[in-house]
Write a protein that holds these residues in place. Structure first.
Motif, PDB file in Angstrom:
ATOM      1  N   PHE A  35       0.841  -1.183   0.000  1.00  0.00           N
ATOM      2  CA  PHE A  35       0.000   0.000   0.000  1.00  0.00           C
ATOM      3  C   PHE A  35       0.881   1.240   0.000  1.00  0.00           C
ATOM      4  CE2 PHE A  35      -2.681  -3.162   2.222  1.00  0.00           C
ATOM      5  CZ  PHE A  35      -3.722  -3.196   1.311  1.00  0.00           C
ATOM      6  N   LEU A  36       0.457   2.250  -0.741  1.00  0.00           N
ATOM      7  CA  LEU A  36       1.201   3.506  -0.756  1.00  0.00           C
ATOM      8  C   LEU A  36       0.795   4.304   0.478  1.00  0.00           C
ATOM      9  CD1 LEU A  36       3.217   5.228  -2.247  1.00  0.00           C
ATOM     10  CD2 LEU A  36       1.325   6.272  -3.497  1.00  0.00           C
ATOM     11  N   SER A  37       1.561   4.094   1.542  1.00  0.00           N
ATOM     12  CA  SER A  37       1.264   4.775   2.792  1.00  0.00           C
ATOM     13  C   SER A  37       2.569   5.230   3.435  1.00  0.00           C
ATOM     14  CB  SER A  37       0.500   3.851   3.741  1.00  0.00           C
ATOM     15  OG  SER A  37       1.316   2.762   4.100  1.00  0.00           O
ATOM     16  N   VAL A  38       2.422   6.050   4.436  1.00  0.00           N
ATOM     17  CA  VAL A  38       3.600   6.562   5.140  1.00  0.00           C
ATOM     18  C   VAL A  38       4.329   5.432   5.855  1.00  0.00           C
ATOM     19  CG1 VAL A  38       4.352   8.144   6.961  1.00  0.00           C
ATOM     20  CG2 VAL A  38       2.518   8.821   5.419  1.00  0.00           C
ATOM     21  N   SER A  39       3.606   4.488   6.401  1.00  0.00           N
ATOM     22  CA  SER A  39       4.247   3.389   7.125  1.00  0.00           C
ATOM     23  C   SER A  39       5.058   2.499   6.176  1.00  0.00           C
ATOM     24  CB  SER A  39       3.219   2.567   7.888  1.00  0.00           C
ATOM     25  OG  SER A  39       2.312   1.959   6.989  1.00  0.00           O
ATOM     26  N   ASN A  40       4.563   2.275   4.962  1.00  0.00           N
ATOM     27  CA  ASN A  40       5.297   1.460   3.996  1.00  0.00           C
ATOM     28  C   ASN A  40       6.574   2.174   3.553  1.00  0.00           C
ATOM     29  OD1 ASN A  40       5.875  -0.655   2.280  1.00  0.00           O
ATOM     30  ND2 ASN A  40       4.584   0.110   0.629  1.00  0.00           N
ATOM     31  N   THR A  42       8.180   4.488   5.215  1.00  0.00           N
ATOM     32  CA  THR A  42       9.066   4.532   6.380  1.00  0.00           C
ATOM     33  C   THR A  42       9.771   3.196   6.569  1.00  0.00           C
ATOM     34  OG1 THR A  42       7.561   6.108   7.430  1.00  0.00           O
ATOM     35  CG2 THR A  42       9.155   5.011   8.851  1.00  0.00           C
TER      36      THR A  42
END
Length: 79
Positions: A35-40, A42
């Motif tokens: 998923f294109l997310s901040v956690s990925n 990071t």
């Protein structure tokens, strides 16, 4: 009988190449299927930072070794 210490260096390089292949494969799958997310993002940067740190520390330690030195497998006794 003696062997060169450089054999261990080449074995180490083979493991580094395998590790880098796994790293690029892992990052590709995280970017492609994650998923294109901040956690990925990071997680990717943290993984790369730790990998670069480990490889840098490893390089500094192994660069201080004389790789042309020979290791004696069977001690030679002199009478």
């Amino acid at each position: 009988m003696e062997i060169s210490l450089s054999i261990f260096y080449y074995i180490y390089l083979i493991f580094v190449i395998i590790y880098l292949f796994y790293t690029f494969s892992n990052i590709y799958h995280l970017v492609r299927f994650g998923f294109l997310s901040v956690s990925n993002i990071t997680l990717i940067f943290f993984y790369l930072a730790v990998s670069i740190l480990i490889l840098t520390i490893s390089w500094r330690y192994i660069s201080q070794i004389n790789w042309h030195q020979m290791i004696s497998l069977i001690p030679q006794f002199q009478f």
